[in-house]
Design an enzyme around this catalytic site. Structure first.
Site, PDB file in Angstrom:
ATOM      1  N   LYS A  22      -1.477  -7.202 -21.948  1.00 22.01           N
ATOM      2  CA  LYS A  22      -0.976  -5.868 -21.610  1.00 22.01           C
ATOM      3  C   LYS A  22      -0.670  -5.767 -20.118  1.00 22.01           C
ATOM      4  O   LYS A  22       0.372  -5.250 -19.715  1.00 22.01           O
ATOM      5  CB  LYS A  22      -2.032  -4.831 -21.993  1.00 22.01           C
ATOM      6  CG  LYS A  22      -1.770  -3.455 -21.416  1.00 22.01           C
ATOM      7  CD  LYS A  22      -2.989  -2.545 -21.499  1.00 22.01           C
ATOM      8  CE  LYS A  22      -2.927  -1.536 -20.397  1.00 22.01           C
ATOM      9  NZ  LYS A  22      -3.890  -0.489 -20.391  1.00 22.01           N
ATOM     10  N   ASN A  23      -1.571  -6.287 -19.286  1.00 20.84           N
ATOM     11  CA  ASN A  23      -1.436  -6.105 -17.836  1.00 20.84           C
ATOM     12  C   ASN A  23      -0.368  -6.999 -17.222  1.00 20.84           C
ATOM     13  O   ASN A  23      -0.082  -6.893 -16.035  1.00 20.84           O
ATOM     14  CB  ASN A  23      -2.782  -6.321 -17.144  1.00 20.84           C
ATOM     15  CG  ASN A  23      -3.752  -5.188 -17.425  1.00 20.84           C
ATOM     16  OD1 ASN A  23      -3.353  -4.136 -17.920  1.00 20.84           O
ATOM     17  ND2 ASN A  23      -5.025  -5.397 -17.126  1.00 20.84           N
ATOM     18  N   CYS A 115      -6.299   6.173 -17.875  1.00 21.95           N
ATOM     19  CA  CYS A 115      -7.768   6.217 -17.982  1.00 21.95           C
ATOM     20  C   CYS A 115      -8.365   7.034 -16.839  1.00 21.95           C
ATOM     21  O   CYS A 115      -7.913   6.948 -15.707  1.00 21.95           O
ATOM     22  CB  CYS A 115      -8.382   4.812 -17.885  1.00 21.95           C
ATOM     23  SG  CYS A 115      -8.061   3.722 -19.246  1.00 21.95           S
ATOM     24  N   VAL A 122      -1.584   6.593  -5.678  1.00 22.34           N
ATOM     25  CA  VAL A 122      -0.354   5.807  -5.595  1.00 22.34           C
ATOM     26  C   VAL A 122       0.023   5.535  -4.136  1.00 22.34           C
ATOM     27  O   VAL A 122       1.085   4.993  -3.860  1.00 22.34           O
ATOM     28  CB  VAL A 122       0.804   6.528  -6.325  1.00 22.34           C
ATOM     29  CG1 VAL A 122       0.539   6.594  -7.809  1.00 22.34           C
ATOM     30  CG2 VAL A 122       1.020   7.921  -5.765  1.00 22.34           C
ATOM     31  N   LEU A 124      -0.762   3.309  -1.970  1.00 15.94           N
ATOM     32  CA  LEU A 124      -0.431   1.938  -1.561  1.00 15.94           C
ATOM     33  C   LEU A 124       0.968   1.552  -2.028  1.00 15.94           C
ATOM     34  O   LEU A 124       1.673   0.802  -1.355  1.00 15.94           O
ATOM     35  CB  LEU A 124      -1.471   0.963  -2.108  1.00 15.94           C
ATOM     36  CG  LEU A 124      -2.881   1.131  -1.518  1.00 15.94           C
ATOM     37  CD1 LEU A 124      -3.911   0.394  -2.364  1.00 15.94           C
ATOM     38  CD2 LEU A 124      -2.927   0.617  -0.084  1.00 15.94           C
ATOM     39  N   LYS A 160      -5.842  -2.851   1.407  1.00 21.30           N
ATOM     40  CA  LYS A 160      -6.758  -2.969   0.282  1.00 21.30           C
ATOM     41  C   LYS A 160      -6.061  -3.831  -0.763  1.00 21.30           C
ATOM     42  O   LYS A 160      -4.854  -3.718  -0.955  1.00 21.30           O
ATOM     43  CB  LYS A 160      -7.040  -1.570  -0.276  1.00 21.30           C
ATOM     44  CG  LYS A 160      -8.261  -1.471  -1.137  1.00 21.30           C
ATOM     45  CD  LYS A 160      -8.715  -0.015  -1.294  1.00 21.30           C
ATOM     46  CE  LYS A 160      -8.900   0.287  -2.760  1.00 21.30           C
ATOM     47  NZ  LYS A 160      -8.356   1.565  -3.173  1.00 21.30           N
ATOM     48  N   SER A 162      -4.630  -4.552  -4.054  1.00 22.28           N
ATOM     49  CA  SER A 162      -4.218  -3.692  -5.160  1.00 22.28           C
ATOM     50  C   SER A 162      -3.233  -4.437  -6.045  1.00 22.28           C
ATOM     51  O   SER A 162      -2.172  -4.855  -5.588  1.00 22.28           O
ATOM     52  CB  SER A 162      -3.559  -2.419  -4.618  1.00 22.28           C
ATOM     53  OG  SER A 162      -2.796  -1.784  -5.627  1.00 22.28           O
ATOM     54  N   VAL A 163      -3.606  -4.607  -7.324  1.00 22.33           N
ATOM     55  CA  VAL A 163      -2.698  -5.255  -8.276  1.00 22.33           C
ATOM     56  C   VAL A 163      -1.432  -4.421  -8.417  1.00 22.33           C
ATOM     57  O   VAL A 163      -0.314  -4.927  -8.319  1.00 22.33           O
ATOM     58  CB  VAL A 163      -3.373  -5.423  -9.655  1.00 22.33           C
ATOM     59  CG1 VAL A 163      -2.374  -5.949 -10.678  1.00 22.33           C
ATOM     60  CG2 VAL A 163      -4.563  -6.370  -9.555  1.00 22.33           C
TER      61      VAL A 163
END
EC number: 2.5.1.7
Length: 420
Positions: A22-23, A115, A122, A124, A160, A162-163
């Protein structure tokens, strides 16, 4: 709202075929907006978030169809706004912004939902796009981005890891003028998969999987065929299912090299594990797992998306295990539910101390987020009596037919439709 009714205890044993990640599938579908020719994406899981994304791409003017593979033709995209009614159910919608502004010079996305775990601003994403030359305003609940001409390559240092923001910047930078360097980039396998997809279409991305990604901008992206990487979190979830039930499993169509930290902890818990190129086998030989200490951290560390499953493992293990969550706040919502099933644990800020018990008892519990709800379903499989898991729409967002796959391993689980 559907529920799961699970009758335990069961020792799970058998084989499971792992779905696409999914990711990885989500950012790849959004990145398809960058392509001027049709793309075919294989091994896309059947999930609610995927359906929402396909619907969203359709609303933007892309032709999207699914017949085994997902086919996206974004050559005629003519709407540049992702509306609230679709975005509200899914945070990933922010990934439409980078491709829209990079290819069309404009894009707007409603502020997202998803989730309810912790603060996931948002900021980043916005910071990265501004560094590439986009003008961004927040108004009426929308993030609106514009640029005159093309985006410009930039040297971007993420304060940071962040994916999400790494995906946004990398995708947008593929069509920027000049070279972009992302420092302190996320290293997740799904980032690598998205980069490989974009390179298949003609992008020039190198260094994905390290903390420094370099993107040489190109004028356009073409079409292509790409297969999504297998889901490492689904794989890990099924491995834990076998471990907590003292059973055995073979996971097929998976990638063991994306799961080093998880496999190391399962071995520490007493599991016998073997791996091949695309399979993993786990056998507990009927033994109870041993408690392990886990600290979540960005890849290649222990994944936060496996934390709830290992909480369950520790709660039925021999001994006491400590789990520390460093990625998201408010991510132990499954623990009070497991305590209602007889588990013994204390939560102290971002740490949960798990005292293993010999058995759990069935109860009515409530799913709160995607991975937490999976751990409740697994708890139901090993608890004595009947467990009802409520609000399972969270599970449908991230697991492809989890009940069918568990049933094939011997679980006694059924989906109860609300009106029954």
């Amino acid at each position: 709202m559907d529920k799961f009714r699970v009758q335990g205890p069961t020792r799970l044993a058998g084989e499971v075929t792992i779905s696409g990640a999914k990711n990885a599938a989500l950012p790849i579908l959004f990145a398809a907006l960058l392509a001027e020719e049709p793309v075919e994406i294989q091994n896309v899981p059947k999930l609610r978030d995927i359906d929402t994304t396909m619907k969203l791409l359709g609303q933007l003017g892309a032709r999207v169809e699914r017949n085994g593979s997902v086919h996206v033709d974004a050559s005629n995209v003519n709407v540049f706004c992702a509306p609230y009614d679709l975005v509200k159910t899914m945070r990933a919608s922010i990934w439409a912004l980078g491709p829209l502004v990079a290819r069309f010079g404009q894009g707007q996305v409603s502020l997202p939902g998803g989730c309810a775990i912790g603060a996931r601003p948002v900021d980043l994403h916005i910071y990265g796009l501004e560094q590439l030359g986009a003008q961004i305003v927040l108004e009426e609940g929308y993030v609106k981005a514009t640029v005159d001409g093309r985006l410009k390559g930039a040297h971007i240092v993420m304060d940071k890891v962040s994916v999400g923001a790494t995906v946004t910047i990398m995708s947008a930078a593929t069509l920027a003028e000049g070279t972009t360097i992302i420092e302190n980039a996320a290293r997740e396998p799904e980032i690598v998969d998205t980069a490989n997809f974009l390179n298949t279409l003609g992008a020039k991305i190198s260094g994905a999987g390290s903390d420094k990604i370099t993107i040489e901008g190109v004028a356009r992206l073409g079409g292509g065929v790409y297969r999504v990487v297998p889901d490492r979190i689904e794989t890990g979830t099924f491995l834990v299912a076998a471990a907590v039930s003292r059973g055995q499993i073979i996971c097929r169509n998976t990638r063991p090299d994306t799961l080093d930290a998880v496999l190391a902890k399962l071995r520490e818990a007493g599991a016998e594990i073997e791996i091949g190129e695309d399979w993993i086998s786990l056998d507990m030989h009927g033994k109870r797992p041993k408690a392990v200490t886990v600290r979540t951290s960005p890849h290649p560390g222990f994944p936060t998306d496996m934390q709830a499953q290992f909480s369950l493992l520790n709660l039925v293990a021999e001994g006491t295990g400590v789990i520390t969550e460093t990625i998201f706040e408010n991510r132990f919502m499954h623990v009070p539910e497991l305590i209602r099933m007889g588990a013994q644990a204390e939560i102290e800020s971002n740490t949960v101390i798990c005292h293993g018990v010999d058995k759990l008892s069935g109860a009515q519990v409530m799913a709160t987020d995607l991975r937490a709800s999976a751990s409740l379903v697994l708890a139901g499989c090993i608890a004595e009596g009947v467990t009802i898991v409520d609000r399972i729409y969270h599970i449908d967002r991230g697991y492809d037919r989890i009940e069918d796959k568990l049933r094939a391993l011997g679980a006694n689980i059924e989906r109860v439709k609300e009106h029954e």
